[in-house]
Design an enzyme around this catalytic site. Sequence first.
Site, PDB file in Angstrom:
ATOM      1  N   HIS A   1       5.290  -2.474  -4.792  1.00 34.03           N
ATOM      2  CA  HIS A   1       5.619  -2.992  -6.121  1.00 34.03           C
ATOM      3  C   HIS A   1       7.127  -3.064  -6.263  1.00 34.03           C
ATOM      4  O   HIS A   1       7.845  -2.192  -5.765  1.00 34.03           O
ATOM      5  CB  HIS A   1       5.087  -2.067  -7.228  1.00 34.03           C
ATOM      6  CG  HIS A   1       5.726  -2.355  -8.560  1.00 34.03           C
ATOM      7  ND1 HIS A   1       5.300  -3.368  -9.376  1.00 34.03           N
ATOM      8  CD2 HIS A   1       6.815  -1.811  -9.168  1.00 34.03           C
ATOM      9  CE1 HIS A   1       6.089  -3.420 -10.442  1.00 34.03           C
ATOM     10  NE2 HIS A   1       7.010  -2.487 -10.337  1.00 34.03           N
TER      11      HIS A   1
ATOM     12  N   GLU B   1      10.697   0.473 -16.094  1.00 30.25           N
ATOM     13  CA  GLU B   1       9.935   1.160 -15.050  1.00 30.25           C
ATOM     14  C   GLU B   1      10.685   2.376 -14.507  1.00 30.25           C
ATOM     15  O   GLU B   1      10.065   3.414 -14.235  1.00 30.25           O
ATOM     16  CB  GLU B   1       9.589   0.166 -13.932  1.00 30.25           C
ATOM     17  CG  GLU B   1       8.589  -0.881 -14.421  1.00 30.25           C
ATOM     18  CD  GLU B   1       8.427  -2.079 -13.496  1.00 30.25           C
ATOM     19  OE1 GLU B   1       9.086  -2.124 -12.437  1.00 30.25           O
ATOM     20  OE2 GLU B   1       7.632  -2.979 -13.830  1.00 30.25           O
TER      21      GLU B   1
ATOM     22  N   LYS C   1       2.757   1.352  -2.547  1.00 27.44           N
ATOM     23  CA  LYS C   1       1.455   1.543  -3.192  1.00 27.44           C
ATOM     24  C   LYS C   1       0.542   2.412  -2.305  1.00 27.44           C
ATOM     25  O   LYS C   1       0.864   2.659  -1.131  1.00 27.44           O
ATOM     26  CB  LYS C   1       0.825   0.175  -3.472  1.00 27.44           C
ATOM     27  CG  LYS C   1       1.628  -0.666  -4.481  1.00 27.44           C
ATOM     28  CD  LYS C   1       0.919  -1.990  -4.770  1.00 27.44           C
ATOM     29  CE  LYS C   1       1.709  -2.840  -5.756  1.00 27.44           C
ATOM     30  NZ  LYS C   1       0.997  -4.088  -6.112  1.00 27.44           N
TER      31      LYS C   1
ATOM     32  N   ARG D   1       5.190  -8.018   2.471  1.00 27.39           N
ATOM     33  CA  ARG D   1       3.788  -8.421   2.271  1.00 27.39           C
ATOM     34  C   ARG D   1       3.345  -9.418   3.346  1.00 27.39           C
ATOM     35  O   ARG D   1       2.195  -9.396   3.789  1.00 27.39           O
ATOM     36  CB  ARG D   1       3.617  -9.007   0.867  1.00 27.39           C
ATOM     37  CG  ARG D   1       3.682  -7.933  -0.229  1.00 27.39           C
ATOM     38  CD  ARG D   1       3.887  -8.558  -1.590  1.00 27.39           C
ATOM     39  NE  ARG D   1       3.730  -7.598  -2.692  1.00 27.39           N
ATOM     40  CZ  ARG D   1       4.058  -7.863  -3.941  1.00 27.39           C
ATOM     41  NH1 ARG D   1       4.574  -9.041  -4.259  1.00 27.39           N
ATOM     42  NH2 ARG D   1       3.885  -6.953  -4.882  1.00 27.39           N
TER      43      ARG D   1
ATOM     44  N   ASN E   1      -1.389  -5.050  -1.691  1.00 27.19           N
ATOM     45  CA  ASN E   1      -0.204  -5.741  -1.171  1.00 27.19           C
ATOM     46  C   ASN E   1       0.997  -4.814  -0.972  1.00 27.19           C
ATOM     47  O   ASN E   1       2.140  -5.218  -1.097  1.00 27.19           O
ATOM     48  CB  ASN E   1       0.128  -6.973  -2.022  1.00 27.19           C
ATOM     49  CG  ASN E   1       0.365  -6.628  -3.481  1.00 27.19           C
ATOM     50  OD1 ASN E   1       0.392  -5.461  -3.843  1.00 27.19           O
ATOM     51  ND2 ASN E   1       0.558  -7.638  -4.307  1.00 27.19           N
TER      52      ASN E   1
ATOM     53  N   TYR F   1       1.416  -1.088 -15.840  1.00 26.70           N
ATOM     54  CA  TYR F   1       0.876  -2.447 -15.700  1.00 26.70           C
ATOM     55  C   TYR F   1       0.415  -3.032 -17.043  1.00 26.70           C
ATOM     56  O   TYR F   1      -0.425  -3.931 -17.067  1.00 26.70           O
ATOM     57  CB  TYR F   1      -0.279  -2.449 -14.693  1.00 26.70           C
ATOM     58  CG  TYR F   1       0.174  -2.508 -13.241  1.00 26.70           C
ATOM     59  CD1 TYR F   1       1.071  -3.487 -12.802  1.00 26.70           C
ATOM     60  CD2 TYR F   1      -0.320  -1.605 -12.296  1.00 26.70           C
ATOM     61  CE1 TYR F   1       1.473  -3.553 -11.473  1.00 26.70           C
ATOM     62  CE2 TYR F   1       0.089  -1.667 -10.960  1.00 26.70           C
ATOM     63  CZ  TYR F   1       0.984  -2.661 -10.565  1.00 26.70           C
ATOM     64  OH  TYR F   1       1.381  -2.738  -9.242  1.00 26.70           O
TER      65      TYR F   1
END
Length: 147
Positions: free
Chosen positions: A115, A126, A9, A102, A112, A49
């Site tokens: 993904h 995805e 991320k 994490r 965090n 999302y």
Amino acid sequence: MEKTFLMVKPDGVQRNLIGEIVTRFEKKGFSLAGAKLMQISDELAQNHYGEHKERPFFGELVDFITSGPVFAMVWEGENVIATARNMMGKTNPADAASGTIRGDYAVQVGQNIIHGSDSPESAEREIALFFNEEELVSYEKTISKWI
Ligand code: RTP
Ligand code: MG
């Protein structure tokens, strides 16, 4: 062979964690099938999302994931979907065990680091959302018989 979609991320990219994260999955024994640094559009973020559309944090989630470049990846291997989730740790870094990504590198649930697809259905969805067929490579590693 099973495939999953993983993504460093924007916070992970900004904190120079791409290499560390790739290394963990390589050393575990999984194979990288595709990867790219990219800027997620608002439309792609809302789609990716989509399951969280009604959640109070949806706006923040979309703003965050579009706030800077991400490193999108497809990884391949036996049970890679569930194993990668274990390696990532719990969604809230405060609950994530030490030794997980994490647990080791993040503090807040909204930032965090990584993904990962949570099921075979989301992995398929995805991967198709982020990659074209031509961007993925399937290959044999000679090391495979040792893993
Ligand atoms: P991800 O989809 O990013 O891999 O994370 P996840 O499966 O572990 O968690 P998920 O339930 O899918 O939530 C997606 C992301 O939304 C943020 N979140 N914020 N403020 C909150 O209570 C809250 N809850 C979830 C997190 O950044 C989570 O990764
Ligand atoms: Mg999720």
